[in-house]
Every structure is written in structure tokens, then in C-alpha cells.
Design an enzyme around this catalytic site. Structure first.
Site, PDB file in Angstrom:
ATOM      1  N   GLU A  83      88.243  66.793  16.900  1.00  0.00           N
ATOM      2  CA  GLU A  83      88.054  68.170  17.355  1.00  0.00           C
ATOM      3  C   GLU A  83      86.844  68.331  18.260  1.00  0.00           C
ATOM      4  O   GLU A  83      86.861  69.132  19.194  1.00  0.00           O
ATOM      5  CB  GLU A  83      87.939  69.112  16.147  1.00  0.00           C
ATOM      6  CG  GLU A  83      89.205  69.208  15.302  1.00  0.00           C
ATOM      7  CD  GLU A  83      89.332  68.086  14.274  1.00  0.00           C
ATOM      8  OE1 GLU A  83      88.431  67.231  14.182  1.00  0.00           O
ATOM      9  OE2 GLU A  83      90.355  68.064  13.549  1.00  0.00           O
TER      10      GLU A  83
ATOM     11  N   HIS B 102      95.515  79.271  10.082  1.00  0.00           N
ATOM     12  CA  HIS B 102      95.177  78.956   8.689  1.00  0.00           C
ATOM     13  C   HIS B 102      93.777  79.420   8.321  1.00  0.00           C
ATOM     14  O   HIS B 102      93.069  78.761   7.563  1.00  0.00           O
ATOM     15  CB  HIS B 102      95.352  77.462   8.422  1.00  0.00           C
ATOM     16  CG  HIS B 102      96.789  77.006   8.494  1.00  0.00           C
ATOM     17  ND1 HIS B 102      97.594  77.250   9.583  1.00  0.00           N
ATOM     18  CD2 HIS B 102      97.548  76.319   7.618  1.00  0.00           C
ATOM     19  CE1 HIS B 102      98.788  76.735   9.378  1.00  0.00           C
ATOM     20  NE2 HIS B 102      98.801  76.173   8.192  1.00  0.00           N
TER      21      HIS B 102
END
Lengths: 292, 318
Positions: free
Chosen positions: B61, B112
Site C-alpha cells: 500500500e 470496509h
């Protein structure tokens, strides 16, 4: 004096490098802070890039022109942002902003922040760097964008060797060959020093060349303080690009190169010279383009 | 009191996916990045229709955020996507330096978020992301309430120049926002007018606020309900106009009390119009495994909690 667009001969680069080294020690002395060691070590490659190797956007008069997009020209990213003095000096001498502005380095309301930043809109800077390990990823994005836009120009990224200890470097090191970004040339300033001491003592990087090769890079080596070798290696890197694999140059340098008492030690990583030391340093560096 | 109805429950992440599909057709400069969560982010259509504008980054990421920042230089509009936890706390320094401080036109779009991620538990249930992102100068923070609003927000941020954090979630929730309602960044939506208490809700808690409004009405309490889909920049005028009328407020969010919407509203009120305020939020606690419904119940993120806080805050009015 600033220098307009002219692809210099390698023999001409030495005088620019000498002036840039004078700028570096004067800048850090002027504000009693900053990072002279790595800046002096990387002077030759930065001069070679900006005055010879890179294709830069210019106007009809040959003066460099800066726009944030960087489309249609080669791009350079400084990942180890703490060696900002060398980048600022080279950018100013190349004509991106007035040489006189070097006197504002690290001072309040300056465009020349301690570490490179875009918030003050300094021409030549496209991303903030300083928190280490991020520049290679940004360079990857810029190189990817050039591929998407069918822009044939290259992206260069300079990193420190201590910086190779950051995990994000290895995320980018995996991403770039996987995505075949063969328009990217990474350069590692392999001076073997970091703040707390020799790099192989602080946290041994072991064989960086072998690691990059294992990740899918074409790896070249050069003496980063030999202008002839820098020029020929950058040329070789350019020729090696475009064949599916990115190129990583392991660049051996001497921290503090050009000032004898700043060499062979990590002491001058982030220390500014006092008045006496400045005089001693400048005595070793010829004033070739007139001081700012 | 206006009554809101819905024909179906849908997940906000599918709203994001639908927005991306539309952007793929309408915005040639939009590029999608993902860190090994393509199906979870509902990017299937975008990728199928625009394979050359999708960049799989793998489970990396930090690199993805840097790559996104670099892509902007070419006039591209990168949408960097992953779970909310991995798109905020895991990469806070990368977002701070390469996106926010460098003022890059990166859209960080994360699914999420919050407790409703459910069974995966607290490692994945980020409840601190709004706090982190709103603290970054120049960062826009958006938390839409349903499928239609998430889709509209996704499209709207492509036309906005600057860094954005767009937060949405996994569970299906009532889809009541009109499909043709344009999304205005920073413009709160007044859902119901009322004179007794202001309820400011964001994300999944907006529907709970509407349910609370019905329950309060049964007790003769008129709640004014506002959807604060944009937490930063905050619609201060809307907040002050409402509290000037009602004299008290309740905030509701699927986030920590520290640093969330409630904190932002408290700041506006304290600086401009001090008034009693109660907050429905997670109170300095991590989540845990469970179904989304069980977790929202256990941590007090329900219409009933909003009702209780509303009744309490009304009592605090002088």
C-alpha cells in the site's frame, strides 16, 4: 551566473560542479544547518544529469521552463531529500530560479525548505521528500504515467544507501520491473555512511546490486565522483533502458567529496561548517561561476 | 416529517464500483489502483472495460500511494483503493508527505471502514481514519451514507482538484438517496426539519438517524436530521443554522469519538455557538469479531442510542 540550455561536454562539467560545491557549503554555513556531506558526494551526478544527460523543457532562448506535469521532458526525483542543498544549487545554476535565492535556504518564508517541498512553488520540485523511502514509488508513478501517455522521456530517481533500509523501497523495487517500467533509472548513492555510522554497521544492506538484480533490474556500477565515468554510465543506462527492465546504478561516492576534512567520515552528514571551516572548505573549491 | 423509503438495501462499496464504472466511460484520465482487493472494492467493471487504466499494486500500500502521487504529474486522476485500515493508518506518512503536503490530485477510496466490516475483527475495523485524514491540511474527507450517494460522490471527486479520502463500507444498507441527486462536496443535506434537537450523522449512521427521528416523533420530539457526508470541509453554516434553531445536537458516526465527526461539530459549536452536544460513536475502544448488526448493537451505534442521546441532550438545554 546561471547557465542556459546547452548540453555540456563532460570536460565542462567540472567547473559547474566546483561552483555547486561552493554553493552547498555556503548555504549550510549561512543557516548553520543542513546536510553538506551527501550533497557534496552527489554533486557530480546531479550536475551530469541536469547539464548533460537529461532532456529538459526549454523556451526558444534555451532557458529551462518548469511546469508541474513534466510531460515531454525527463524528470528527476530526489528521494533522499535531506541533500536538498545540491539539488537547489543545481536547479538555480541551471536557471530554474534566481541564484540569489540560495541565500534563503532553510530560512523563514523561503521557497528553499529544509527538505524539498512543493507548497512554496519552487520551480523544479514536483514532490515533497524527506521522510525517506518514498521517492522511488513516486518516480514509478511518474514513469507509469509517461507510459500511459506515450511520452518517451525518462524518469530518474536518486536515493541514499541508508535509505535502502526502508521497507517501501522494496515494494517499489518489486513493482517497477514487474510493470516493465524500463523508462526509469534509479541511482543509489552508495557512500556507506548514515547518521549513526557506517551503513554496514547500523543495518547491513549487504549486496544491493544482487538484490536489485534479483528483483528484475539491470544493475550498473559507477564511481559517482568521476565525471567521465558518470557520463558514460548514464549513457549506458539510457541505452539499457527501453528493453523491458528498469536500470539501477549503484553509485559509489565519497561523502563530503571535494572538501578534504569532510571526507571519510559520517560526521558531516548533517553538520554545518563554522566560519573557519567554511574558509578552509572554500579554499579547496574554485569559484567558477561567481558566488551567489 | 418527511418519510424516507427505499426499494432495496445495497452496499456502499458497490456504489463506489458503479461510480468507477461510469468514470471509466466518461473520464479518460481516471486511473484505478488497487492493493490486491479488486473484488472487495467492486472494481470488476472498470477493469474489464479499461484494462490499460488499472494498476494492480499487490499487497504494497505504501508504494501504491507513492505511485498514485507520481501518476498525477501526467494529468492522470488516480483512484487508489484498498480497505480503509490499509488506506489510512498503514500509509499515513505516505499520504501526508506525497499527497497532502505535495497537494497531489490523488483520490484515496477505501472500503470496509468501521465495525460493519464484521467478523474479521479489530485488526481490520479501522475506527480512527477520519481523525487521521481530517488532521491533514488540504485533505477532503467524505463518508457517504448509501449506494446512490457513494456512486455520486465517486463521480464528483473526479472533477474536484485536490486530495480526497473517500470512505465507505461492506454491509448492505437502505439505499434511499435519489439516484439523480448530485453530490456537492462540503454541502450537508438536510433530511428532516425539526425544532427540538439537531442530529448530525455520517455514513451508515445516517439511516439510523432517520430511524431515530421516527422513534423520537412517536414521543413528540421533533428532530432535525442532517446528513454530513463531507466531514472536511465541514458545512459549518448548516450546523450553526440548525443548532441556532434547536439549541442542542447529537452526532452519530461509525468511528472513534476522538477525532471524528462529533469532535468536528463540537469545535464548530464551541467556537461559534456553545450548545449541549452528545455523541454516538465508539468510545476509546477497539472493535472485535461479530456480525455487523451485533457489533453496532454492542458498541451502541444504533437508532436507539441516538434516541437516548437526543432525549438526554434536550434535558441539558437551559
Amino acid at each position: 551566473m546561471i547557465l542556459k540550455n546547452k548540453r555540456m561536454e563532460t570536460s565542462e562539467l567540472a567547473k559547474v560542479a566546483s561552483q555547486v560545491r561552493r554553493d552547498i557549503v555556503r548555504m549550510v554555513h549561512g543557516v548553520a544547518s543542513g546536510h553538506p556531506g551527501g550533497s557534496l558526494g552527489c554533486t557530480d551526478v546531479l550536475v551530469s544529469l541536469y547539464f548533460q544527460a537529461m532532456n529538459l523543457k526549454t523556451d526558444d532562448q534555451g532557458s529551462v521552463v518548469f511546469d508541474m506535469s513534466g510531460s515531454g521532458e525527463d524528470l528527476f526525483f530526489l528521494s533522499n531529500g535531506h541533500i536538498s542543498p545540491v539539488l537547489y544549487s543545481v536547479l538555480a545554476r541551471r536557471g530554474y530560479f534566481p541564484v540569489s535565492e540560495l541565500a534563503t535556504f532553510r530560512k523563514l518564508n523561503s521557497r528553499l525548505q529544509g527538505h524539498p517541498a512543493t507548497a512554496e512553488h519552487l520551480p523544479g520540485i514536483r514532490i515533497a521528500s524527506g521522510s525517506l523511502g518514498q521517492g522511488l514509488s513516486v518516480a514509478a508513478g511518474a514513469a507509469y504515467g509517461k507510459k500511459i501517455r506515450n511520452d518517451p522521456h525518462r524518469v530518474y530517481c536518486l536515493m541514499g544507501d541508508g535509505e535502502q533500509q526502508e521497507g517501501q523501497i522494496w515494494e517499489a523495487a518489486a513493482f517497477i520491473p514487474h510493470r516493465k517500467l524500463d523508462n526509469l533509472i534509479a541511482i543509489i548513492d552508495f557512500n556507506g555512511q548514515q547518521i549513526d555510522g557506517p551503513t554496514d554497521v547500523v543495518l547491513n544492506n549487504r549486496d544491493l546490486g544482487a538484490k536489485y538484480e534479483a528483483f528484475g533490474w539491470t544493475v550498473l556500477h559507477m564511481d559517482g565522483n568521476n565525471l567521465e565515468e558518470v557520463a558514460s554510465t548514464l549513457k549506458a543506462a539510457q541505452e539499457a533502458g527501453g528493453q523491458g527492465a528498469p536500470v539501477c546504478i549503484i553509485m559509489k561516492t565519497e561523502m563530503g567529496q571535494g572538501v578534504d576534512f569532510m571526507m571519510h567520515t559520517h560526521k558531516w552528514h548533517g553538520t554545518a561548517p563554522n566560519n573557519e571551516q567554511l574558509t578552509a572548505a572554500l579554499a579547496q573549491l574554485e569559484e567558477t561561476l561567481s558566488d551567489y | 416529517m418527511k418519510t424516507y423509503t427505499f426499494t432495496e438495501k445495497k452496499d456502499t462499496r458497490s456504489g463506489f464500483g458503479a461510480g468507477m464504472a461510469e468514470l471509466g466511460r466518461s473520464h479518460p484520465d481516471v486511473v484505478a489502483l488497487c492493493a490486491d482487493l479488486v473484488a472487495s472494492l467492486k472494481l470488476d467493471t472498470f477493469i474489464k472495460e479499461n484494462p490499460d487504466r488499472f494498476i494492480q499494486c499487490g499487497i504494497a500500500e505504501a508504494n501504491m500511494i507513492g505511485v498514485a502521487a507520481g501518476l498525477t504529474l501526467n494529468g492522470l486522476i488516480p483512484f487508489a483503493t484498498t480497505f480503509a485500515n490499509f488506506g489510512s493508518s498503514r500509509v499515513l506518512d505516505q499520504i501526508r508527505q506525497a499527497v497532502a503536503y505535495s497537494n497531489k490530485n490523488v483520490k484515496i477510496c477505501v472500503s470496509h471502514a468501521g465495525l460493519t466490516l464484521g467478523e474479521d475483527g479489530a485488526t481490520h475495523q479501522v475506527l480512527e481514519d477520519i481523525s487521521m485524514m481530517k488532521a491533514l491540511p488540504g485533505m477532503t474527507v467524505i463518508n457517504p451514507c448509501d449506494f446512490n450517494q457513494t456512486k455520486a460522490a465517486t463521480i464528483a471527486i473526479a472533477d474536484y482538484e485536490g486530495p480526497v479520502y473517500l470512505r465507505f463500507g461492506r454491509p448492505v444498507v437502505p439505499n434511499f438517496t435519489p439516484a439523480d441527486q448530485p453530490f456537492e462536496i462540503g454541502k450537508a443535506i438536510l433530511l428532516n426539519e425539526g425544532a427540538d434537537v439537531s442530529i448530525f450523522a455520517t455514513g451508515h449512521m445516517v439511516w439510523q438517524a432517520l430511524e431515530a427521528g421516527k422513534l423520537l416523533a412517536e414521543q413528540g420530539v421533533e428532530a432535525e436530521i442532517t446528513n454530513i457526508h463531507t466531514i472536511k470541509p465541514l458545512d459549518k453554516e448548516a450546523i450553526l443554522a440548525s443548532v441556532s434553531k434547536t439549541g442542542c445536537a447529537v452526532t452519530a458516526e461509525e468511528h472513534q469519538m476522538n477525532g471524528g465527526l462529533g469532535d468536528s461539530v463540537a469545535q464548530v459549536l464551541a467556537l461559534n455557538h456553545p450548545a449541549p452536544l452528545e455523541m454516538v460513536a465508539v468510545n476509546d475502544s477497539f472493535g472485535e469479531s461479530g456480525t455487523p448488526e451485533q457489533l453496532m448493537e454492542k458498541y451502541g451505534l444504533t437508532a436507539a442510542s441516538i434516541v437516548a442521546k437526543a432525549l438526554a441532550v434536550i434535558q441539558r438545554k437551559k
